[in-house]
Design a protein around this motif. Sequence first.
Motif, PDB file in Angstrom:
ATOM      1  N   ALA A   1       0.836  -1.208   0.000  1.00 29.10           N
ATOM      2  CA  ALA A   1       0.000   0.000   0.000  1.00 29.10           C
ATOM      3  C   ALA A   1       0.867   1.254   0.000  1.00 29.10           C
ATOM      4  CB  ALA A   1      -0.939  -0.005   1.198  1.00 29.10           C
ATOM      5  N   LEU A   2       1.953   1.221   0.756  1.00 31.66           N
ATOM      6  CA  LEU A   2       2.855   2.376   0.810  1.00 31.66           C
ATOM      7  C   LEU A   2       3.562   2.599  -0.536  1.00 31.66           C
ATOM      8  CD1 LEU A   2       4.337   1.950   4.396  1.00 31.66           C
ATOM      9  CD2 LEU A   2       2.684   3.664   3.608  1.00 31.66           C
ATOM     10  N   ILE A   3       3.987   1.527  -1.168  1.00 36.92           N
ATOM     11  CA  ILE A   3       4.631   1.657  -2.477  1.00 36.92           C
ATOM     12  C   ILE A   3       3.626   2.198  -3.503  1.00 36.92           C
ATOM     13  CG2 ILE A   3       5.716   0.415  -4.401  1.00 36.92           C
ATOM     14  CD1 ILE A   3       6.867  -1.518  -2.258  1.00 36.92           C
ATOM     15  N   ALA A   4       2.389   1.689  -3.467  1.00 42.02           N
ATOM     16  CA  ALA A   4       1.356   2.175  -4.378  1.00 42.02           C
ATOM     17  C   ALA A   4       1.130   3.670  -4.171  1.00 42.02           C
ATOM     18  CB  ALA A   4       0.060   1.401  -4.184  1.00 42.02           C
ATOM     19  N   LEU A   5       1.104   4.106  -2.914  1.00 43.48           N
ATOM     20  CA  LEU A   5       0.916   5.527  -2.617  1.00 43.48           C
ATOM     21  C   LEU A   5       2.104   6.355  -3.121  1.00 43.48           C
ATOM     22  CD1 LEU A   5      -1.053   7.499  -1.407  1.00 43.48           C
ATOM     23  CD2 LEU A   5       0.015   7.129   0.823  1.00 43.48           C
TER      24      LEU A   5
ATOM     25  N   GLN B   1       5.031  -3.632 -11.289  1.00 42.71           N
ATOM     26  CA  GLN B   1       4.486  -2.870 -10.165  1.00 42.71           C
ATOM     27  C   GLN B   1       3.251  -2.082 -10.596  1.00 42.71           C
ATOM     28  OE1 GLN B   1       8.204  -0.902  -8.995  1.00 42.71           O
ATOM     29  NE2 GLN B   1       7.913  -1.799  -6.957  1.00 42.71           N
ATOM     30  N   LEU B   2       3.287  -1.526 -11.805  1.00 38.89           N
ATOM     31  CA  LEU B   2       2.110  -0.813 -12.310  1.00 38.89           C
ATOM     32  C   LEU B   2       0.907  -1.738 -12.420  1.00 38.89           C
ATOM     33  CD1 LEU B   2       3.618   1.481 -15.083  1.00 38.89           C
ATOM     34  CD2 LEU B   2       2.618   2.188 -12.903  1.00 38.89           C
ATOM     35  N   ILE B   3       1.127  -2.935 -12.907  1.00 37.76           N
ATOM     36  CA  ILE B   3       0.032  -3.900 -13.046  1.00 37.76           C
ATOM     37  C   ILE B   3      -0.488  -4.310 -11.680  1.00 37.76           C
ATOM     38  CG2 ILE B   3      -0.540  -6.242 -13.807  1.00 37.76           C
ATOM     39  CD1 ILE B   3       1.530  -5.763 -16.100  1.00 37.76           C
ATOM     40  N   ALA B   4       0.418  -4.631 -10.756  1.00 35.76           N
ATOM     41  CA  ALA B   4       0.013  -5.100  -9.426  1.00 35.76           C
ATOM     42  C   ALA B   4      -0.646  -3.997  -8.611  1.00 35.76           C
ATOM     43  CB  ALA B   4       1.224  -5.651  -8.679  1.00 35.76           C
ATOM     44  N   ALA B   5      -0.246  -2.747  -8.815  1.00 32.94           N
ATOM     45  CA  ALA B   5      -0.759  -1.641  -8.013  1.00 32.94           C
ATOM     46  C   ALA B   5      -2.080  -1.084  -8.532  1.00 32.94           C
ATOM     47  CB  ALA B   5       0.277  -0.520  -7.947  1.00 32.94           C
ATOM     48  N   ASP B   6      -2.405  -1.310  -9.788  1.00 32.04           N
ATOM     49  CA  ASP B   6      -3.626  -0.750 -10.370  1.00 32.04           C
ATOM     50  C   ASP B   6      -4.820  -1.641 -10.024  1.00 32.04           C
ATOM     51  OD1 ASP B   6      -5.434   0.762 -11.789  1.00 32.04           O
ATOM     52  OD2 ASP B   6      -4.784   0.021 -13.757  1.00 32.04           O
TER      53      ASP B   6
ATOM     54  N   CYS C   1      -4.209   3.687 -14.266  1.00 32.21           N
ATOM     55  CA  CYS C   1      -3.297   4.591 -13.570  1.00 32.21           C
ATOM     56  C   CYS C   1      -3.285   4.199 -12.088  1.00 32.21           C
ATOM     57  CB  CYS C   1      -3.679   6.055 -13.760  1.00 32.21           C
ATOM     58  SG  CYS C   1      -5.036   6.628 -12.762  1.00 32.21           S
ATOM     59  N   VAL C   2      -2.162   4.441 -11.460  1.00 33.62           N
ATOM     60  CA  VAL C   2      -2.024   4.138 -10.033  1.00 33.62           C
ATOM     61  C   VAL C   2      -2.236   5.447  -9.284  1.00 33.62           C
ATOM     62  CG1 VAL C   2      -0.496   3.284  -8.229  1.00 33.62           C
ATOM     63  CG2 VAL C   2      -0.442   2.238 -10.514  1.00 33.62           C
ATOM     64  N   ASN C   3      -3.206   5.434  -8.387  1.00 32.68           N
ATOM     65  CA  ASN C   3      -3.506   6.630  -7.610  1.00 32.68           C
ATOM     66  C   ASN C   3      -3.822   6.245  -6.160  1.00 32.68           C
ATOM     67  OD1 ASN C   3      -6.185   5.689  -7.715  1.00 32.68           O
ATOM     68  ND2 ASN C   3      -6.534   6.809  -9.624  1.00 32.68           N
ATOM     69  N   ALA C   4      -4.199   7.233  -5.365  1.00 31.88           N
ATOM     70  CA  ALA C   4      -4.460   6.992  -3.940  1.00 31.88           C
ATOM     71  C   ALA C   4      -5.587   5.984  -3.737  1.00 31.88           C
ATOM     72  CB  ALA C   4      -4.774   8.307  -3.242  1.00 31.88           C
ATOM     73  N   ALA C   5      -6.532   5.958  -4.666  1.00 31.84           N
ATOM     74  CA  ALA C   5      -7.630   4.986  -4.557  1.00 31.84           C
ATOM     75  C   ALA C   5      -7.099   3.557  -4.597  1.00 31.84           C
ATOM     76  CB  ALA C   5      -8.639   5.222  -5.673  1.00 31.84           C
ATOM     77  N   ASP C   6      -6.077   3.301  -5.402  1.00 35.31           N
ATOM     78  CA  ASP C   6      -5.483   1.964  -5.458  1.00 35.31           C
ATOM     79  C   ASP C   6      -4.821   1.604  -4.128  1.00 35.31           C
ATOM     80  OD1 ASP C   6      -6.044   1.213  -8.259  1.00 35.31           O
ATOM     81  OD2 ASP C   6      -4.727   2.906  -8.724  1.00 35.31           O
ATOM     82  N   ALA C   7      -4.086   2.562  -3.553  1.00 34.02           N
ATOM     83  CA  ALA C   7      -3.443   2.315  -2.252  1.00 34.02           C
ATOM     84  C   ALA C   7      -4.506   2.013  -1.203  1.00 34.02           C
ATOM     85  CB  ALA C   7      -2.599   3.518  -1.841  1.00 34.02           C
ATOM     86  N   GLN C   8      -5.618   2.739  -1.249  1.00 33.85           N
ATOM     87  CA  GLN C   8      -6.710   2.512  -0.296  1.00 33.85           C
ATOM     88  C   GLN C   8      -7.318   1.119  -0.502  1.00 33.85           C
ATOM     89  OE1 GLN C   8     -10.105   5.093  -0.772  1.00 33.85           O
ATOM     90  NE2 GLN C   8     -10.663   4.902   1.395  1.00 33.85           N
ATOM     91  N   LEU C   9      -7.486   0.703  -1.733  1.00 32.84           N
ATOM     92  CA  LEU C   9      -8.025  -0.633  -2.004  1.00 32.84           C
ATOM     93  C   LEU C   9      -7.079  -1.733  -1.530  1.00 32.84           C
ATOM     94  CD1 LEU C   9      -9.582  -0.027  -5.530  1.00 32.84           C
ATOM     95  CD2 LEU C   9     -10.810  -0.498  -3.402  1.00 32.84           C
ATOM     96  N   ILE C  10      -5.791  -1.504  -1.635  1.00 32.17           N
ATOM     97  CA  ILE C  10      -4.816  -2.483  -1.116  1.00 32.17           C
ATOM     98  C   ILE C  10      -4.966  -2.588   0.402  1.00 32.17           C
ATOM     99  CG2 ILE C  10      -2.374  -2.992  -0.765  1.00 32.17           C
ATOM    100  CD1 ILE C  10      -1.889  -1.718  -3.555  1.00 32.17           C
ATOM    101  N   LEU C  11      -5.117  -1.443   1.076  1.00 32.09           N
ATOM    102  CA  LEU C  11      -5.325  -1.464   2.537  1.00 32.09           C
ATOM    103  C   LEU C  11      -6.599  -2.224   2.892  1.00 32.09           C
ATOM    104  CD1 LEU C  11      -4.296   2.166   3.538  1.00 32.09           C
ATOM    105  CD2 LEU C  11      -3.113   0.029   4.116  1.00 32.09           C
ATOM    106  N   ARG C  12      -7.656  -2.029   2.125  1.00 33.47           N
ATOM    107  CA  ARG C  12      -8.906  -2.779   2.366  1.00 33.47           C
ATOM    108  C   ARG C  12      -8.716  -4.278   2.178  1.00 33.47           C
ATOM    109  NH1 ARG C  12     -13.470   1.122  -0.384  1.00 33.47           N
ATOM    110  NH2 ARG C  12     -13.353   2.756   1.196  1.00 33.47           N
ATOM    111  N   MET C  13      -7.903  -4.650   1.170  1.00 27.93           N
ATOM    112  CA  MET C  13      -7.600  -6.063   0.946  1.00 27.93           C
ATOM    113  C   MET C  13      -6.906  -6.659   2.154  1.00 27.93           C
ATOM    114  SD  MET C  13      -6.211  -6.077  -2.997  1.00 27.93           S
ATOM    115  CE  MET C  13      -5.513  -7.699  -2.859  1.00 27.93           C
TER     116      MET C  13
END
Length: 167
Positions: free
Chosen positions: A123-127, A140-145, A151-163
């Motif tokens: 999540a931190l790397i995505a952010l 990393q782009l594929i895994a983070a989106d 595109c990788v944005n804060a919403a992706d980092a938030q979704l990783i945290l939810r996961m």
Amino acid sequence: VTVLHGENADLIPDPERTGYTFIGWDADLDNITSDVTTTALYEINYYLVAFVDWDGSMISRQLVAYGQAAELPEEPQREYYNFIGWSADTSCITEETIVVAQYSIAIAIGDVNTDGSVNIADALIALRIAMDLETPSEIQLIAADINEDMCVNAADAQLILRMIIAG
């Protein structure tokens, strides 16, 4: 074809046969003085089959006779991906063919650091990627989106945290 005595039978049209090239007749058709039976002669056509990788690089190429199967090359390797097959059937070649290696991603979506698990570091790397503080690799782009919006944005980092929280 009927020809006059002593004439050539050169007006016979070349016959066509799919997958073959006409190369001539098995009898002399010059100076015909009696009945002649002749048979068309053919050579089988060969077609180039090129096996290429995802990036267009050549894996192998071969000439394959019409209607025959191409010999599959050894399965290519690509980091973070599983080879799943070829883009075309090569069991009966009838034309020049380009065959592309097909892959599926081998890492879990959300595993941005590709360590085999999805955790807070991902999540931190995505952010950091979203904030342009880190230059990501293709994987990393594929895994983070996570939301797959290209595109990788804060919403992706938030979704990783939810996961991570959902387990």
